[in-house]
Design a protein around this motif. Sequence first.
Motif, PDB file in Angstrom:
ATOM      1  N   VAL A  59       5.736   7.820   2.556  1.00 32.29           N
ATOM      2  CA  VAL A  59       4.733   7.941   1.690  1.00 32.29           C
ATOM      3  C   VAL A  59       4.697   6.479   0.999  1.00 32.29           C
ATOM      4  O   VAL A  59       5.567   5.871   0.875  1.00 32.29           O
ATOM      5  CB  VAL A  59       4.937   9.023   0.604  1.00 32.29           C
ATOM      6  CG1 VAL A  59       4.617  10.423   1.277  1.00 32.29           C
ATOM      7  CG2 VAL A  59       6.294   8.948  -0.211  1.00 32.29           C
ATOM      8  N   GLY A  60       3.381   6.133   0.541  1.00 34.15           N
ATOM      9  CA  GLY A  60       3.309   5.089  -0.384  1.00 34.15           C
ATOM     10  C   GLY A  60       2.676   5.132  -1.513  1.00 34.15           C
ATOM     11  O   GLY A  60       2.195   6.402  -1.743  1.00 34.15           O
ATOM     12  N   PRO A  61       2.063   4.129  -2.256  1.00 41.41           N
ATOM     13  CA  PRO A  61       1.419   4.121  -3.441  1.00 41.41           C
ATOM     14  C   PRO A  61       0.020   4.994  -3.251  1.00 41.41           C
ATOM     15  O   PRO A  61      -0.755   4.707  -2.295  1.00 41.41           O
ATOM     16  CB  PRO A  61       1.168   2.851  -4.025  1.00 41.41           C
ATOM     17  CG  PRO A  61       2.416   1.905  -3.271  1.00 41.41           C
ATOM     18  CD  PRO A  61       2.534   2.663  -1.972  1.00 41.41           C
ATOM     19  N   GLY A  62      -0.360   5.727  -4.191  1.00 40.12           N
ATOM     20  CA  GLY A  62      -1.736   6.440  -3.965  1.00 40.12           C
ATOM     21  C   GLY A  62      -1.465   7.857  -2.865  1.00 40.12           C
ATOM     22  O   GLY A  62      -2.528   8.500  -3.180  1.00 40.12           O
ATOM     23  N   ASP A  63      -0.616   8.037  -2.480  1.00 37.08           N
ATOM     24  CA  ASP A  63      -0.575   9.138  -1.678  1.00 37.08           C
ATOM     25  C   ASP A  63      -0.674  10.478  -2.664  1.00 37.08           C
ATOM     26  O   ASP A  63      -0.051  10.352  -3.475  1.00 37.08           O
ATOM     27  CB  ASP A  63       0.706   9.287  -0.702  1.00 37.08           C
ATOM     28  CG  ASP A  63       0.273   8.419   0.514  1.00 37.08           C
ATOM     29  OD1 ASP A  63      -0.575   8.483   0.988  1.00 37.08           O
ATOM     30  OD2 ASP A  63       1.565   7.912   1.095  1.00 37.08           O
ATOM     31  N   ARG A  64      -1.281  11.175  -2.293  1.00 34.62           N
ATOM     32  CA  ARG A  64      -1.464  12.768  -3.007  1.00 34.62           C
ATOM     33  C   ARG A  64      -0.295  13.658  -2.545  1.00 34.62           C
ATOM     34  O   ARG A  64      -0.488  14.131  -1.700  1.00 34.62           O
ATOM     35  CB  ARG A  64      -2.662  13.230  -3.216  1.00 34.62           C
ATOM     36  CG  ARG A  64      -2.820  14.381  -4.032  1.00 34.62           C
ATOM     37  CD  ARG A  64      -4.409  14.903  -4.204  1.00 34.62           C
ATOM     38  NE  ARG A  64      -4.608  16.081  -4.971  1.00 34.62           N
ATOM     39  CZ  ARG A  64      -4.311  17.204  -4.884  1.00 34.62           C
ATOM     40  NH1 ARG A  64      -3.645  17.928  -3.854  1.00 34.62           N
ATOM     41  NH2 ARG A  64      -4.758  17.868  -5.949  1.00 34.62           N
ATOM     42  N   ILE A  65       1.048  13.701  -3.331  1.00 32.24           N
ATOM     43  CA  ILE A  65       1.903  14.783  -3.137  1.00 32.24           C
ATOM     44  C   ILE A  65       2.089  15.972  -3.960  1.00 32.24           C
ATOM     45  O   ILE A  65       1.717  16.054  -5.029  1.00 32.24           O
ATOM     46  CB  ILE A  65       3.331  13.967  -3.168  1.00 32.24           C
ATOM     47  CG1 ILE A  65       3.215  12.716  -2.507  1.00 32.24           C
ATOM     48  CG2 ILE A  65       4.443  14.957  -2.607  1.00 32.24           C
ATOM     49  CD1 ILE A  65       4.499  11.638  -2.852  1.00 32.24           C
ATOM     50  N   VAL A  66       1.873  17.092  -3.154  1.00 31.93           N
ATOM     51  CA  VAL A  66       1.994  18.579  -3.796  1.00 31.93           C
ATOM     52  C   VAL A  66       3.291  19.014  -3.395  1.00 31.93           C
ATOM     53  O   VAL A  66       3.772  19.007  -1.983  1.00 31.93           O
ATOM     54  CB  VAL A  66       0.927  19.229  -3.283  1.00 31.93           C
ATOM     55  CG1 VAL A  66       0.807  20.551  -4.099  1.00 31.93           C
ATOM     56  CG2 VAL A  66      -0.501  18.599  -4.022  1.00 31.93           C
ATOM     57  N   VAL A  67       4.001  19.630  -4.465  1.00 29.91           N
ATOM     58  CA  VAL A  67       5.198  20.424  -4.163  1.00 29.91           C
ATOM     59  C   VAL A  67       4.970  21.870  -4.688  1.00 29.91           C
ATOM     60  O   VAL A  67       4.942  21.944  -5.918  1.00 29.91           O
ATOM     61  CB  VAL A  67       6.542  19.854  -4.719  1.00 29.91           C
ATOM     62  CG1 VAL A  67       7.832  20.796  -4.660  1.00 29.91           C
ATOM     63  CG2 VAL A  67       6.689  18.605  -4.195  1.00 29.91           C
TER      64      VAL A  67
END
Length: 287
Positions: A59-67
């Motif tokens: 993943v990099g900057p700006g990726d939308r991560i949902v846990v």
Amino acid sequence: MSEDTLAATDTLPETEEKERIAKRLARAGICSRRDAEKLITSRKVAVNGVVLESPAFLVGPGDRIVVDGQLVPEAEKARVWRYHKPAGLVTTHRDPQGRATVFEKLPATMPRVISVGRLDLNSEGLLLLTNDGELARSLELPAAGWVRRYRVRVHGTIEPESLVPLEKGLTIDGVKYGPIKAILDRQKGSNAWLTISLKEGKNREIRRVMEHLGWPVSRLIRVSYGPFQLGSLEEGGVEEVPGKIVKEQLGQGGGNWAKADTEDRPRPPSNHKKPHAGKASHENRRR
């Protein structure tokens, strides 16, 4: 619309700005890398609407991560706090037995943090907290060479020379413990105060070693962790370490500041006062 699933082979090309998803979650203070991998294999992590199956995903900057349905905010800069843990609190976010935890007692204004190492239920003193799981992991590793220093009250009569063999380490019930520097500070009646320094800090190490030698521990106070000192921080108090000082200390690797200086050991606490370790100080000094 349901989320797609990303297979283990569909990883993004690595660049200098990208990092593994497990590392990213650890840095964000969500959980450890190992727990992040478990979340991923349980299909509870999604990136840009795609459910992951592999912790190798980048993943990099700006990726939308949902846990587990919750959006993970962008990683903040690493921050460190000193906390004076009272006895009677467990160092875990959730306790199956319903006991009070360190994290329940922190100010509501603090971000989500994790501890650097642990102190058991009945132990007191300095506990470092950070919002960066990767930083916590690196500071806990024995390879970091950071000395943990404690003041310990034991029941028993101790001769100073009986402490010397501890510097070679010992094995108890098949568990090997590394070198321990122990110095007798004061013998008062049937109790003694010791200053104990060690680098590894296995689970309940000091209590088990002292019990093995016939000196049960009645009080255990951590007064320093690497260059960071408990100082005059009040019991239950929490104070952020200035970012400049954190950078200075972390930038020096395993230098002399991480070594225990027995000439500068703290005195045992008075029976009538709260336990402190002298003047508050984060300065880089030889230990």
